[in-house]
Scaffold this motif. Structure first.
Motif, PDB file in Angstrom:
ATOM      1  N   UNK A 182     106.740  21.254  73.752  1.00  0.00           N
ATOM      2  CA  UNK A 182     107.233  20.431  74.857  1.00  0.00           C
ATOM      3  C   UNK A 182     108.000  21.322  75.823  1.00  0.00           C
ATOM      4  N   UNK A 183     107.733  21.126  77.092  1.00  0.00           N
ATOM      5  CA  UNK A 183     108.495  21.751  78.164  1.00  0.00           C
ATOM      6  C   UNK A 183     109.218  20.621  78.885  1.00  0.00           C
ATOM      7  N   UNK A 184     110.517  20.760  79.066  1.00  0.00           N
ATOM      8  CA  UNK A 184     111.280  19.684  79.679  1.00  0.00           C
ATOM      9  C   UNK A 184     112.128  20.231  80.824  1.00  0.00           C
ATOM     10  N   UNK A 185     112.412  19.359  81.780  1.00  0.00           N
ATOM     11  CA  UNK A 185     113.211  19.783  82.912  1.00  0.00           C
ATOM     12  C   UNK A 185     113.691  18.602  83.726  1.00  0.00           C
ATOM     13  N   UNK A 186     114.410  18.903  84.793  1.00  0.00           N
ATOM     14  CA  UNK A 186     114.918  17.882  85.710  1.00  0.00           C
ATOM     15  C   UNK A 186     114.479  18.249  87.119  1.00  0.00           C
ATOM     16  N   UNK A 187     113.743  17.355  87.743  1.00  0.00           N
ATOM     17  CA  UNK A 187     113.333  17.545  89.134  1.00  0.00           C
ATOM     18  C   UNK A 187     114.449  17.059  90.058  1.00  0.00           C
ATOM     19  N   UNK A 188     114.615  17.732  91.182  1.00  0.00           N
ATOM     20  CA  UNK A 188     115.703  17.403  92.092  1.00  0.00           C
ATOM     21  C   UNK A 188     115.379  16.308  93.074  1.00  0.00           C
ATOM     22  N   UNK A 189     114.582  15.340  92.659  1.00  0.00           N
ATOM     23  CA  UNK A 189     114.272  14.175  93.493  1.00  0.00           C
ATOM     24  C   UNK A 189     113.853  13.034  92.577  1.00  0.00           C
ATOM     25  N   UNK A 190     113.899  11.822  93.093  1.00  0.00           N
ATOM     26  CA  UNK A 190     113.470  10.650  92.335  1.00  0.00           C
ATOM     27  C   UNK A 190     111.995  10.406  92.605  1.00  0.00           C
ATOM     28  N   UNK A 191     111.185  10.377  91.564  1.00  0.00           N
ATOM     29  CA  UNK A 191     109.753  10.173  91.750  1.00  0.00           C
ATOM     30  C   UNK A 191     109.417   8.703  91.991  1.00  0.00           C
ATOM     31  N   UNK A 192     110.190   7.793  91.375  1.00  0.00           N
ATOM     32  CA  UNK A 192     109.861   6.371  91.462  1.00  0.00           C
ATOM     33  C   UNK A 192     108.670   5.983  90.608  1.00  0.00           C
ATOM     34  N   UNK A 193     108.061   6.944  89.945  1.00  0.00           N
ATOM     35  CA  UNK A 193     106.915   6.706  89.053  1.00  0.00           C
ATOM     36  C   UNK A 193     107.354   7.129  87.658  1.00  0.00           C
ATOM     37  N   UNK A 194     107.491   6.149  86.758  1.00  0.00           N
ATOM     38  CA  UNK A 194     108.068   6.448  85.457  1.00  0.00           C
ATOM     39  C   UNK A 194     107.143   5.987  84.330  1.00  0.00           C
ATOM     40  N   UNK A 195     107.338   6.600  83.174  1.00  0.00           N
ATOM     41  CA  UNK A 195     106.498   6.320  82.014  1.00  0.00           C
ATOM     42  C   UNK A 195     105.795   7.586  81.576  1.00  0.00           C
ATOM     43  N   UNK A 196     104.634   7.418  80.941  1.00  0.00           N
ATOM     44  CA  UNK A 196     103.870   8.561  80.448  1.00  0.00           C
ATOM     45  C   UNK A 196     102.437   8.510  80.934  1.00  0.00           C
ATOM     46  N   UNK A 197     101.870   9.701  81.128  1.00  0.00           N
ATOM     47  CA  UNK A 197     100.460   9.846  81.448  1.00  0.00           C
ATOM     48  C   UNK A 197      99.810  10.600  80.300  1.00  0.00           C
ATOM     49  N   UNK A 198      98.747  10.016  79.736  1.00  0.00           N
ATOM     50  CA  UNK A 198      98.113  10.570  78.548  1.00  0.00           C
ATOM     51  C   UNK A 198      96.761  11.170  78.903  1.00  0.00           C
TER      52      UNK A 198
END
Length: 360
Positions: A182-198
């Protein structure tokens, strides 16, 4: 860091017993809070030289929120957390397969799932220990023989590679890789699109974490070793996945091998004075988002049992803790591992067809 010998709230200054907590992560610090509130004298041993404020976001289920309330930490959680109310499971082309059951969780519990940055939760736990007083946190302590610790109670909260677990229960159960990183991070903006893409053998998730930022995680085969390989793996996925990866500095990304504890432990306690909490007891893949929650539930259950029994009743208290938490936590761990297999399947068409059958 030594906070002296102040008394915990409601104990009248009487120390009920002595405890050493090994590990200053979420489970260890929450356990220290609960024990100190019960009047115990507590020392926390941590091999790192400073508090571990790395990491991104934790999902806190309503049951874990209630545990934090009982530990006196609910208000501190809610001050920095954000609700998680709208999330979807998608295909790489952006087609929605299903909604996550967040509305149902909130309706049943009367409160929403919450998300909080890991450093904020660690800081809230440390602040509560500072307020309570009487807790010493010794950083840079590398423990080799937990059986030699001089305390009424020893709590192993030292993670998936637990020294306490190995010493008291042997090495039959240990960390096992599941074939992904797993690679994890924090983007400096709000995407407004949440959940998971499989996708096929990989998935990508996004959650809110605080205003103006988005928590994200990318899970890929273990052979993926560079940030560019991660970006390439998701280059043709729906917006904003490529943008999130492109606009987050790779120097801030965290990479870790996904592992779980296997086989499941026969018990979480030993020798009438040793207990395991969190990943030391039941490390799991993060697919259900329950790692921090189960650690908090462990901490609250253990300290509640110990507070009721006192040092003289410690063996019975530990048996009660084991009876309350072991099977429940291990069911969550098994469910998370099963979901990992399902999500990372190499037969995504069948998986997606099954997901579409889920109730809305």
């Amino acid at each position: 860091m030594d906070h002296g010998n102040g008394s915990a709230s409601g104990t009248g200054g009487r120390a009920a017993g002595t405890a050493v907590v090994v590990g200053a992560g979420v489970g260890g610090l929450a356990t220290a809070v609960g024990l100190r509130r019960a009047g115990w004298t507590v020392e926390v041993l941590e091999r790192r030289t400073a508090p571990e404020r790395y990491g991104t976001a934790f999902g806190i289920h309503p049951t874990a929120q209630a545990a934090l309330d009982r530990l006196g930490l609910g208000d501190a959680l809610r001050t920095r957390a954000v609700p998680y109310r709208d999330a979807r499971i998608r295909r790489p082309d952006g087609r929605v397969l299903a909604a996550l059951p967040l509305e149902r969780i909130e309706r049943r519990a009367g409160r929403p799932e919450l998300l909080i940055a890991r450093p904020h939760l660690i800081d809230a736990l440390l602040a509560e220990l500072d307020r309570l007083g009487g807790v010493r946190i010794a950083h840079g302590r590398h423990l080799t023989r937990p059986e030699d610790l001089d305390a009424d109670l020893v709590v192993g909260a030292d993670g998936i590679n637990s020294v306490v677990r190995s010493a008291c229960l042997g090495r039959r159960s240990g960390p096992r890789p599941v074939g992904t990183v797993a690679w994890i991070g924090i983007a400096g903006f709000e995407t407004g699109v949440y959940g998971e893409t499989w996708g096929e053998g990989r998935f990508f998730g996004m959650t809110p974490v605080e205003p103006g930022r988005t928590n994200w995680y990318a899970v890929v085969p273990a052979a993926t070793t560079t940030a560019q390989e991660v970006r390439d793996a998701f280059a043709d996925w729906h917006d904003p996945v490529p943008r999130v990866l492109a606009e987050t500095d790779p120097a801030t990304w965290i990479r870790y091998e996904m592992r779980h504890l296997y086989p499941a432990l026969p018990r979480f306690v030993a020798d009438g004075r040793i207990a395991l909490v969190g990943d030391a007891a039941h490390a799991m893949t993060p697919n259900l988002g329950q790692g921090a929650c189960t650690a908090l539930l462990d901490a609250e259950a253990l300290t509640r049992a110990v507070a009721a029994a006192g040092p003289d009743g410690l063996p019975a208290a530990l048996r009660a803790y084991d009876a309350e938490r072991r099977r429940s936590a291990q069911r969550v761990a098994l469910g998370s591992r099963t979901l990992h297999r399902f999500v990372t399947t190499r037969r995504p068409a069948l998986r997606d067809a099954l997901v579409r059958l889920l109730p809305g």
